[in-house]
Scaffold this motif. Sequence first.
Motif, PDB file in Angstrom:
ATOM      1  N   VAL A 115       3.188  -8.489   3.993  1.00 59.47           N
ATOM      2  CA  VAL A 115       1.917  -8.447   3.269  1.00 59.47           C
ATOM      3  C   VAL A 115       1.461  -6.998   3.194  1.00 59.47           C
ATOM      4  O   VAL A 115       1.314  -6.329   4.219  1.00 59.47           O
ATOM      5  CB  VAL A 115       0.854  -9.318   3.970  1.00 59.47           C
ATOM      6  CG1 VAL A 115      -0.489  -9.194   3.263  1.00 59.47           C
ATOM      7  CG2 VAL A 115       1.303 -10.780   4.000  1.00 59.47           C
ATOM      8  N   THR A 116       1.220  -6.521   1.991  1.00 58.22           N
ATOM      9  CA  THR A 116       0.852  -5.120   1.805  1.00 58.22           C
ATOM     10  C   THR A 116      -0.183  -4.989   0.696  1.00 58.22           C
ATOM     11  O   THR A 116      -0.631  -5.977   0.113  1.00 58.22           O
ATOM     12  CB  THR A 116       2.108  -4.280   1.483  1.00 58.22           C
ATOM     13  OG1 THR A 116       1.766  -2.896   1.498  1.00 58.22           O
ATOM     14  CG2 THR A 116       2.713  -4.671   0.138  1.00 58.22           C
ATOM     15  N   ALA A 117      -0.571  -3.772   0.397  1.00 59.16           N
ATOM     16  CA  ALA A 117      -1.498  -3.444  -0.682  1.00 59.16           C
ATOM     17  C   ALA A 117      -1.415  -1.935  -0.896  1.00 59.16           C
ATOM     18  O   ALA A 117      -0.931  -1.206  -0.023  1.00 59.16           O
ATOM     19  CB  ALA A 117      -2.929  -3.858  -0.333  1.00 59.16           C
ATOM     20  N   PRO A 118      -1.859  -1.448  -2.062  1.00 58.76           N
ATOM     21  CA  PRO A 118      -1.842   0.005  -2.296  1.00 58.76           C
ATOM     22  C   PRO A 118      -2.654   0.756  -1.240  1.00 58.76           C
ATOM     23  O   PRO A 118      -3.614   0.210  -0.677  1.00 58.76           O
ATOM     24  CB  PRO A 118      -2.479   0.135  -3.685  1.00 58.76           C
ATOM     25  CG  PRO A 118      -2.228  -1.174  -4.333  1.00 58.76           C
ATOM     26  CD  PRO A 118      -2.337  -2.193  -3.242  1.00 58.76           C
ATOM     27  N   ASP A 119      -2.272   1.993  -0.992  1.00 55.70           N
ATOM     28  CA  ASP A 119      -2.954   2.788   0.031  1.00 55.70           C
ATOM     29  C   ASP A 119      -4.455   2.876  -0.214  1.00 55.70           C
ATOM     30  O   ASP A 119      -5.257   2.796   0.725  1.00 55.70           O
ATOM     31  CB  ASP A 119      -2.369   4.205   0.072  1.00 55.70           C
ATOM     32  CG  ASP A 119      -0.950   4.232   0.619  1.00 55.70           C
ATOM     33  OD1 ASP A 119      -0.492   3.187   1.141  1.00 55.70           O
ATOM     34  OD2 ASP A 119      -0.303   5.290   0.528  1.00 55.70           O
ATOM     35  N   GLU A 120      -4.855   3.047  -1.470  1.00 55.48           N
ATOM     36  CA  GLU A 120      -6.283   3.176  -1.785  1.00 55.48           C
ATOM     37  C   GLU A 120      -7.048   1.909  -1.421  1.00 55.48           C
ATOM     38  O   GLU A 120      -8.156   1.967  -0.874  1.00 55.48           O
ATOM     39  CB  GLU A 120      -6.474   3.492  -3.270  1.00 55.48           C
ATOM     40  CG  GLU A 120      -5.899   4.821  -3.725  1.00 55.48           C
ATOM     41  CD  GLU A 120      -4.389   4.759  -3.955  1.00 55.48           C
ATOM     42  OE1 GLU A 120      -3.797   3.660  -3.852  1.00 55.48           O
ATOM     43  OE2 GLU A 120      -3.803   5.831  -4.226  1.00 55.48           O
ATOM     44  N   THR A 121      -6.452   0.769  -1.707  1.00 63.68           N
ATOM     45  CA  THR A 121      -7.086  -0.514  -1.386  1.00 63.68           C
ATOM     46  C   THR A 121      -7.183  -0.700   0.119  1.00 63.68           C
ATOM     47  O   THR A 121      -8.224  -1.111   0.650  1.00 63.68           O
ATOM     48  CB  THR A 121      -6.277  -1.675  -2.000  1.00 63.68           C
ATOM     49  OG1 THR A 121      -6.247  -1.523  -3.417  1.00 63.68           O
ATOM     50  CG2 THR A 121      -6.900  -3.018  -1.647  1.00 63.68           C
ATOM     51  N   ARG A 122      -6.114  -0.385   0.809  1.00 67.68           N
ATOM     52  CA  ARG A 122      -6.105  -0.528   2.259  1.00 67.68           C
ATOM     53  C   ARG A 122      -7.134   0.387   2.912  1.00 67.68           C
ATOM     54  O   ARG A 122      -7.849  -0.017   3.844  1.00 67.68           O
ATOM     55  CB  ARG A 122      -4.709  -0.227   2.798  1.00 67.68           C
ATOM     56  CG  ARG A 122      -3.651  -1.234   2.361  1.00 67.68           C
ATOM     57  CD  ARG A 122      -2.245  -0.713   2.611  1.00 67.68           C
ATOM     58  NE  ARG A 122      -2.071  -0.313   3.992  1.00 67.68           N
ATOM     59  CZ  ARG A 122      -1.344   0.717   4.393  1.00 67.68           C
ATOM     60  NH1 ARG A 122      -0.698   1.479   3.508  1.00 67.68           N
ATOM     61  NH2 ARG A 122      -1.238   1.005   5.661  1.00 67.68           N
ATOM     62  N   ALA A 123      -7.227   1.610   2.414  1.00 69.97           N
ATOM     63  CA  ALA A 123      -8.185   2.566   2.978  1.00 69.97           C
ATOM     64  C   ALA A 123      -9.615   2.099   2.738  1.00 69.97           C
ATOM     65  O   ALA A 123     -10.474   2.220   3.622  1.00 69.97           O
ATOM     66  CB  ALA A 123      -7.966   3.947   2.368  1.00 69.97           C
ATOM     67  N   ALA A 124      -9.887   1.578   1.555  1.00 71.13           N
ATOM     68  CA  ALA A 124     -11.231   1.092   1.241  1.00 71.13           C
ATOM     69  C   ALA A 124     -11.610  -0.074   2.150  1.00 71.13           C
ATOM     70  O   ALA A 124     -12.747  -0.160   2.633  1.00 71.13           O
ATOM     71  CB  ALA A 124     -11.302   0.664  -0.226  1.00 71.13           C
ATOM     72  N   ARG A 125     -10.676  -0.972   2.390  1.00 67.79           N
ATOM     73  CA  ARG A 125     -10.948  -2.106   3.277  1.00 67.79           C
ATOM     74  C   ARG A 125     -11.206  -1.640   4.694  1.00 67.79           C
ATOM     75  O   ARG A 125     -12.119  -2.131   5.376  1.00 67.79           O
ATOM     76  CB  ARG A 125      -9.766  -3.085   3.256  1.00 67.79           C
ATOM     77  CG  ARG A 125      -9.617  -3.851   1.956  1.00 67.79           C
ATOM     78  CD  ARG A 125      -8.323  -4.647   1.955  1.00 67.79           C
ATOM     79  NE  ARG A 125      -8.166  -5.429   0.731  1.00 67.79           N
ATOM     80  CZ  ARG A 125      -7.056  -6.044   0.385  1.00 67.79           C
ATOM     81  NH1 ARG A 125      -5.977  -5.973   1.173  1.00 67.79           N
ATOM     82  NH2 ARG A 125      -6.990  -6.744  -0.728  1.00 67.79           N
ATOM     83  N   LEU A 126     -10.396  -0.702   5.156  1.00 66.32           N
ATOM     84  CA  LEU A 126     -10.561  -0.187   6.513  1.00 66.32           C
ATOM     85  C   LEU A 126     -11.895   0.531   6.664  1.00 66.32           C
ATOM     86  O   LEU A 126     -12.589   0.359   7.665  1.00 66.32           O
ATOM     87  CB  LEU A 126      -9.411   0.755   6.855  1.00 66.32           C
ATOM     88  CG  LEU A 126      -9.378   1.278   8.288  1.00 66.32           C
ATOM     89  CD1 LEU A 126      -9.186   0.129   9.266  1.00 66.32           C
ATOM     90  CD2 LEU A 126      -8.253   2.298   8.456  1.00 66.32           C
ATOM     91  N   ALA A 127     -12.253   1.342   5.660  1.00 69.39           N
ATOM     92  CA  ALA A 127     -13.522   2.066   5.703  1.00 69.39           C
ATOM     93  C   ALA A 127     -14.698   1.096   5.787  1.00 69.39           C
ATOM     94  O   ALA A 127     -15.642   1.309   6.562  1.00 69.39           O
ATOM     95  CB  ALA A 127     -13.652   2.952   4.466  1.00 69.39           C
ATOM     96  N   GLU A 128     -14.610   0.021   5.011  1.00 65.58           N
ATOM     97  CA  GLU A 128     -15.700  -0.965   5.010  1.00 65.58           C
ATOM     98  C   GLU A 128     -15.775  -1.732   6.323  1.00 65.58           C
ATOM     99  O   GLU A 128     -16.856  -1.920   6.891  1.00 65.58           O
ATOM    100  CB  GLU A 128     -15.514  -1.945   3.857  1.00 65.58           C
ATOM    101  CG  GLU A 128     -16.634  -2.977   3.758  1.00 65.58           C
ATOM    102  CD  GLU A 128     -16.466  -3.907   2.574  1.00 65.58           C
ATOM    103  OE1 GLU A 128     -17.316  -4.806   2.413  1.00 65.58           O
ATOM    104  OE2 GLU A 128     -15.486  -3.757   1.807  1.00 65.58           O
ATOM    105  N   SER A 129     -14.627  -2.150   6.835  1.00 64.08           N
ATOM    106  CA  SER A 129     -14.622  -2.969   8.047  1.00 64.08           C
ATOM    107  C   SER A 129     -15.027  -2.185   9.289  1.00 64.08           C
ATOM    108  O   SER A 129     -15.642  -2.734  10.207  1.00 64.08           O
ATOM    109  CB  SER A 129     -13.239  -3.593   8.260  1.00 64.08           C
ATOM    110  OG  SER A 129     -12.263  -2.597   8.523  1.00 64.08           O
ATOM    111  N   GLU A 130     -14.696  -0.882   9.321  1.00 66.56           N
ATOM    112  CA  GLU A 130     -15.001  -0.080  10.498  1.00 66.56           C
ATOM    113  C   GLU A 130     -16.216   0.821  10.312  1.00 66.56           C
ATOM    114  O   GLU A 130     -16.618   1.515  11.249  1.00 66.56           O
ATOM    115  CB  GLU A 130     -13.784   0.767  10.877  1.00 66.56           C
ATOM    116  CG  GLU A 130     -12.584  -0.057  11.325  1.00 66.56           C
ATOM    117  CD  GLU A 130     -11.509   0.774  11.986  1.00 66.56           C
ATOM    118  OE1 GLU A 130     -11.715   2.008  12.126  1.00 66.56           O
ATOM    119  OE2 GLU A 130     -10.474   0.210  12.357  1.00 66.56           O
ATOM    120  N   GLY A 131     -16.776   0.830   9.108  1.00 67.15           N
ATOM    121  CA  GLY A 131     -17.945   1.661   8.853  1.00 67.15           C
ATOM    122  C   GLY A 131     -17.656   3.141   8.943  1.00 67.15           C
ATOM    123  O   GLY A 131     -18.444   3.914   9.503  1.00 67.15           O
TER     124      GLY A 131
END
Length: 200
Positions: A115-131
Motif C-alpha cells: 500500500v503506497t501513495a505519492p510522496d506529496e500525499t503521504r507528507a500531507a497526511r503525516l503533517a496533518e496527523s502529527e500537527g
Amino acid sequence: MDATVICISHAEGADGAAVGRAVAGMLGYTFADDAIVSEAARSAGIFAESLSYAERKDAKRSIEVDFGRIEKTENLRELIKDAIGTAADRGRIVITSHAASFALADREEVLRVFVTAPDETRAARLAESEGIDAKRAARELSESDKGRASYLERFYGVKNERATDYDLVVNTEKLGAVAAASLIAAAAGAEVPESTSPAA
C-alpha cells in the motif's frame, strides 16, 4: 486465489494500517501488527523491548533479553520471523508489520500487498496527523523510507524493493481505506458484503 493470510506492507503516510484493519473487518480475519513481537517475547520469556530493539539498525550483536540473560541479535531476529510464521499458521489473518510479505514469500496461501501513495500525499497526511509543517513531514518520510529499506536488507537481504515483490500494489491517493480494502479482499478471493462496499 484463496488467501487465508494477507500481508500488507506499507509506506509511511499511505494509510496501510487503516487499510489492513478494514480488510480484516470485511473478511472476519484477525488483525496483527506489532503485537506479534509482544506475543513472541512472552512465549520466549524475554523482554518485549529487547525483541523490538533487535529490529533496529543500531542494535548491538548481543542483547540482554532478561535479567542477566544475553542472546545474539541474529537469534532474536529469527525469533521474529518464526513468530510471523506461527501467526500465519493459524490462518485467517491480516498482518501489517515486520515485512511479513518477505517472511512468508514462499507460502501459497498468502496474498502479498503493498500500500503506497505519492510522496506529496503521504507528507500531507503525516503533517496533518502529527500537527507538523510540510518540510518536517517530508524529512520524516525520507527517514522512514530509508529505515524501511534498511530493514528489508538487514532482515531479508532485499537491496531493491520492487513492485513484483508483491501480488498487488494499491495507491491510496484517491482511494479511501474501505475502497482499497475491497480491492484487496477481492484479490484474496473473498466476497465482500454490500454493507462494507465503497458505496455503502
